[in-house]
Scaffold this motif. Structure first.
Motif, short mmCIF file in Angstrom:
data_model
loop_
_atom_site.label_atom_id
_atom_site.label_comp_id
_atom_site.label_asym_id
_atom_site.label_seq_id
_atom_site.Cartn_x
_atom_site.Cartn_y
_atom_site.Cartn_z
N CYS A 269 -0.30 56.71 31.25
CA CYS A 269 0.85 57.15 30.47
C CYS A 269 0.93 58.60 30.37
O CYS A 269 1.70 59.28 29.75
N GLY A 270 -0.19 59.39 31.16
CA GLY A 270 0.01 60.84 31.22
C GLY A 270 0.73 61.22 32.34
O GLY A 270 1.31 62.06 32.58
N GLU A 271 1.06 60.12 33.20
CA GLU A 271 1.87 60.31 34.45
C GLU A 271 3.23 60.05 33.73
O GLU A 271 3.51 59.12 32.87
N GLU A 272 4.23 61.16 34.26
CA GLU A 272 5.59 61.15 33.54
C GLU A 272 6.30 59.94 33.47
O GLU A 272 7.10 59.82 32.45
N THR A 273 6.42 59.11 34.48
CA THR A 273 7.35 57.93 34.35
C THR A 273 6.65 57.00 33.62
O THR A 273 7.39 56.30 33.03
N SER A 274 5.39 56.89 33.49
CA SER A 274 4.79 55.76 32.82
C SER A 274 4.95 56.18 31.28
O SER A 274 5.14 55.13 30.57
N LEU A 275 4.90 57.37 31.14
CA LEU A 275 5.22 57.90 29.72
C LEU A 275 6.25 57.48 29.31
O LEU A 275 6.61 56.88 28.01
N LEU A 276 7.50 57.64 30.33
CA LEU A 276 8.78 57.39 29.86
C LEU A 276 9.06 55.97 29.31
O LEU A 276 9.54 55.35 28.57
N GLU A 277 8.50 55.09 30.44
CA GLU A 277 8.61 53.59 30.12
C GLU A 277 7.80 53.43 28.92
O GLU A 277 8.30 52.30 27.99
N SER A 278 6.56 53.89 28.31
CA SER A 278 5.99 53.67 27.23
C SER A 278 6.75 53.97 26.04
O SER A 278 6.92 53.34 25.07
N LEU A 279 7.41 55.16 26.18
CA LEU A 279 8.22 55.48 25.04
C LEU A 279 9.54 54.57 24.72
O LEU A 279 9.96 54.35 23.94
N GLU A 280 9.85 53.84 25.79
CA GLU A 280 10.97 52.84 25.98
C GLU A 280 10.46 51.74 25.31
O GLU A 280 11.36 50.65 25.07
N GLY A 281 9.34 51.56 25.32
CA GLY A 281 8.75 50.26 24.69
C GLY A 281 8.37 49.14 25.65
O GLY A 281 8.09 48.11 25.51
N ARG A 282 7.96 49.83 26.74
CA ARG A 282 7.46 48.83 27.96
C ARG A 282 5.88 49.16 28.43
O ARG A 282 5.64 50.31 27.93
N ARG A 283 5.66 48.16 28.97
CA ARG A 283 4.22 48.51 29.88
C ARG A 283 4.15 49.90 30.67
O ARG A 283 5.12 50.21 31.17
N GLY A 284 3.20 50.53 30.42
CA GLY A 284 3.08 51.92 30.95
C GLY A 284 2.92 51.95 32.48
O GLY A 284 1.83 52.50 33.24
N GLN A 285 3.93 51.46 33.11
CA GLN A 285 3.86 51.22 34.76
C GLN A 285 4.60 52.33 35.16
O GLN A 285 5.88 52.44 34.62
N ILE A 286 4.21 52.95 36.26
CA ILE A 286 5.07 54.11 36.95
C ILE A 286 6.22 53.71 37.38
O ILE A 286 6.57 52.40 37.90
N ARG A 287 7.13 54.42 37.57
CA ARG A 287 8.52 54.33 38.10
C ARG A 287 8.56 54.96 39.57
O ARG A 287 7.81 55.85 39.72
N PHE A 288 9.21 54.47 40.53
CA PHE A 288 9.40 54.89 41.60
C PHE A 288 10.28 56.36 41.64
O PHE A 288 11.19 56.26 40.64
N LYS A 289 9.75 57.13 42.36
CA LYS A 289 10.73 58.32 42.20
C LYS A 289 11.12 58.71 43.68
O LYS A 289 10.28 58.63 44.73
N PRO A 290 12.64 59.00 44.05
CA PRO A 290 13.56 59.40 43.07
C PRO A 290 13.93 57.92 42.48
O PRO A 290 13.53 56.81 42.97
N PRO A 291 14.77 58.02 41.41
CA PRO A 291 15.45 59.16 40.72
C PRO A 291 14.45 59.91 40.08
O PRO A 291 13.44 59.22 39.27
N LEU A 292 14.41 61.26 40.03
CA LEU A 292 13.55 62.14 39.33
C LEU A 292 14.05 62.03 37.86
O LEU A 292 15.09 61.63 37.34
N PRO A 293 12.85 61.99 36.92
CA PRO A 293 13.33 61.85 35.39
C PRO A 293 14.25 63.17 34.97
O PRO A 293 15.11 62.97 34.12
N ALA A 294 14.34 64.33 35.67
CA ALA A 294 15.44 65.11 35.39
C ALA A 294 16.62 64.73 35.31
O ALA A 294 17.69 65.14 34.87
N ILE A 295 16.79 63.69 36.30
CA ILE A 295 18.12 62.85 36.68
C ILE A 295 18.57 61.70 35.87
O ILE A 295 19.40 61.58 35.03
N GLN A 296 17.50 60.94 35.88
CA GLN A 296 17.53 59.84 35.08
C GLN A 296 16.16 59.48 34.39
O GLN A 296 15.11 58.97 35.12
N GLY A 297 15.97 59.87 33.30
CA GLY A 297 14.61 59.93 32.84
C GLY A 297 14.60 58.77 31.58
O GLY A 297 14.80 57.68 31.76
#
Lengths: 517, 163
Positions: A269-297
């Motif tokens: 969850c120190g990986e930025e997309t996993s962290l976002l998943e975790s904040l949203e209440g999901r398993r801390g699995q990473i997201r494919f990039k793109p889209p960048l979190p700066a666009i769709q975070g």
């Protein structure tokens, strides 16, 4: 009323600071001394913790490391007004270890009362935010870009460019997310700031919000830092009560809300997309990039995700100007870096200096060699995914490019020192093991590769066909590096390959009789 | 809620308390982790029977909630021992004898990492970094950080029958 400082930092507490504070209060009362006890953060000289400071004539004098049992003798030696006690260190600011630093981001840490917003402001806090409130968003972004600030979490991406992307992204709602999931072994800079100067982070996040047009922020703190989390929540509550956060930031009519959230024990969850998943209440699995979190975070909205130190550096840049910050540093690594000395080191602690110190200066001059007194054999810089280096590379300057050129990385600034008892084959195996424990499981090279890597190194360690198995490990590392979706699988090869390259003798093991083979 | 003892025996499950917690926090953006942490704070673990209750309140599938509970190391499915020792097993602590300390704790407690002593007194767990890397080895004992940790010091803290 004499002010006495006893750190309330978790590291100081871990070696008895609360008992020292209680003893000082008790003896002072018994002897009739009027003492005001301040629970500051840590100065980051951990071998001296608990470091007790006494303020005399506007200057602070240190004593340490102090145990509760020393307190009676401190009073007997009249430590409130004299430096006769054997634990006396003299004026703290003049200690060479501190005097040789360039503290910009950590300028207040260990000095102020971290629970007091008034104290923060009295020590220069909020100057950056006040300036930002009078600036156009694009001008704030330009200031940060021109400072040369790059992400202090490890990736080193230019902060201003990330902010510019979020500023230009369209959307009714944007977010600022502080990554305080400081999971790298050997690092504690985020923790020290949360416990020692939390308003600095809050100020930096409000500035980020003004810069990109975000009105909501989250601080994601790892659950391994329960004390820091409580401090963060308390600071946010104070900031809200004082109008630094809320619908009308410092009376400007601008809104910024902030929430602290607790991680749940997942390094990924120190990986930025996993962290976002975790904040949203999901398993801390990473997201494919793109889209960048700066666009769709976060929740699909444009989002700034920055490391805590990055955000905490922003107020200084705004207060003093981009040029003042950029003047520090070397090459494309501008400004200062909080280097964290850890592991088997005599003088462990936080060294904030402009980029460019050599590893030798860091480990030998600041660190003073090993705690065990044995020779330094290896350092691991940049956390569990960083390279293991021998002392022959100690001429490397601490800077993003110089480390990358030699197959390493500065990461979040952790420097873990090992003496000559270290077994680099076991450390390499641990790198795979750690990756296996913490893998999110989304991509195969990381999920399976880590397990296979540990198994194969087990064979090497017991001397089973070492040449062929080492070749297999190198091959596997290539697959993980090139085929993993994120830095966990992609960088786990770094400690493994560096150990193989620089310490081959540790992998040359005699064959052991083993029934399983 | 019939108290920690009943929860530990698995006999009691207070669905009402779970609903109360979930409904109180559901207005947060991304409420699931805060809800699970609140259950951990209240009950010490996340009971299997809480999963459909939370799923109902948040309008999620049970599988989604189960997936989150099982992903994170922090969310226990079973009650822990009366004391919890979380020793750091990461590199900075390894450099200062952390692995020898780990072996010592396992031997003296008679339990492996991830396990709980037979008398239910101590749960021993690995953790990767507590941010106390200049005062290693480090451990978190019942939530309190211990620096320059040794087995005797840790065991003294968990010697009592209750917290």
């Amino acid at each position: 009323m004499i002010r006495v400082f006893v750190p309330g930092d978790a590291a100081a507490l871990s070696v008895g600071a609360d008992a020292v504070a209680a003893a000082i209060r008790e003896v002072a009362t018994a002897l009739g001394h009027a003492v005001e006890l301040v629970r500051n953060g840590s100065r980051g000289l951990f071998w001296l913790e608990p470091l007790v400071e006494v303020e005399r004539g506007g200057q602070r004098f240190g004593f340490g490391p102090v145990r509760a049992a020393d307190v009676a003798s401190l009073f007997a030696a009249d430590f409130l007004s004299a430096d006769r006690h054997p634990l006396a260190l003299g004026a703290v600011e003049s200690l060479p270890w501190l005097a040789r630093q360039q503290r910009l981001t950590f300028a207040r840490c260990g000095i102020v009362d971290p629970a007091s917003l008034a104290d923060y402001e009295a020590h220069g806090g909020l100057a950056g935010l006040r300036r930002a409130l009078a600036m156009a968003p694009a001008d704030i972004v330009r200031e940060v870009t021109e400072s040369g600030l790059r992400g202090r979490g490890g990736a080193g991406f230019p902060t201003g460019i990330k902010w510019k992307t979020v500023l230009q992204a369209e959307g009714p709602r944007k977010y600022i997310v502080c990554n305080a999931d400081e999971g790298d072994s050997g690092t504690y800079a985020d923790r020290m700031l949360l416990e020692g100067d939390p308003f600095l982070l809050i100020e930096g996040m409000v500035v980020a919000g003004l810069a990109v047009g975000a009105e909501k922020g989250f601080v994601y703190v790892r659950s391994e830092y329960p004390h820091a989390f409580r401090r963060t929540e308390a600071a946010i509550a104070s900031a809200r009560a004082a109008g630094l956060l809320g619908a009308d930031v410092l009376g400007s009519g601008r809104r910024f809300e902030l929430e602290a959230r607790l991680g749940a024990g997942a390094y990924i969850c120190g990986e930025e997309t996993s962290l976002l998943e975790s904040l949203e209440g999901r398993r801390g699995q990473i997201r494919f990039k793109p889209p960048l979190p700066a666009i769709q975070g976060l929740f699909g909205r444009p989002t700034v995700v920055n490391n805590l130190v990055t955000l905490a550096t922003v107020p200084t840049i705004l207060a003093n100007g981009a040029a003042a910050y950029r003047d520090f540093g070397s090459g494309r690594s501008r400004g200062t870096m909080p280097i964290q000395l850890a592991g088997n080191v005599r003088h462990g602690g936080l060294v904030e200096r402009a980029f460019g110190l050599t590893l030798a200066e860091i480990v030998e001059e600041f660190g003073g060699g090993t705690a065990s007194g044995r020779p330094v054999r290896a350092v691991q810089v940049g956390g569990p995914l960083g390279a293991y280096w021998p002392t022959s590379l100690f001429d490397t300057p601490f800077d993003y490019e110089a480390f990358a050129a030699r197959g390493g990385m500065v990461g979040h600034g952790g420097v873990v020192v090992f003496d000559d008892t270290v077994d680099l084959a076991r450390q390499a195996r641990f790198a795979f093991h750690f990756c296996a424990v913490e893998s999110c499981g989304k991509c195969t090279p990381c999920r399976i590769g880590a397990v296979r890597g540990a198994e194969t190194l087990d064979k090497v360690i017991r001397g089973a066909d070492p040449d062929a198995n080492i070749a297999l490990v190198r091959d596997l590392c290539e697959v993980m590096r090139d085929g993993s979706l994120c830095a966990l699988g992609g960088l786990t090869p770094m400690p493994v390959i560096s150990a193989l390259d620089h310490f081959p003798e540790d992998f040359d093991r005699p064959a052991q009789a083993c029934a399983a083979d | 809620m019939d108290g920690p003892a009943a929860a530990a025996s698995g006999a009691a499950f207070d669905a009402g308390a779970v609903i109360e917690i979930a409904e109180r926090l559901q207005g947060l953006e991304g409420p699931l982790l805060p809800i699970l942490h609140a259950l951990m704070d209240r009950f010490g673990h996340v009971d299997e029977r809480a999963i459909p209750v939370i799923a109902e309140v948040l309008n999620l599938s049970r599988a989604e909630v189960h997936g989150v509970v099982s992903f994170y190391h922090d969310f226990r499915r079973m009650p822990a021992g009366r004391h919890v020792v979380r020793q750091c097993r990461a590199e900075a602590c390894q450099a200062m004898g952390g692995e020898a300390l780990a072996a010592d704790l396992e031997r003296q407690l008679g339990v492996s990492f991830g396990g709980t002593t037979a008398d239910g007194r101590v749960t021993l767990e690995a953790v990767y970094c507590l941010g106390n890397c200049a005062l290693s080895p480090a451990a978190l004992v019942d939530g309190e950080l211990v620096g320059r940790a040794d087995a005797d010091g840790i065991l003294a803290r968990v010697a009592g029958g209750a917290r």
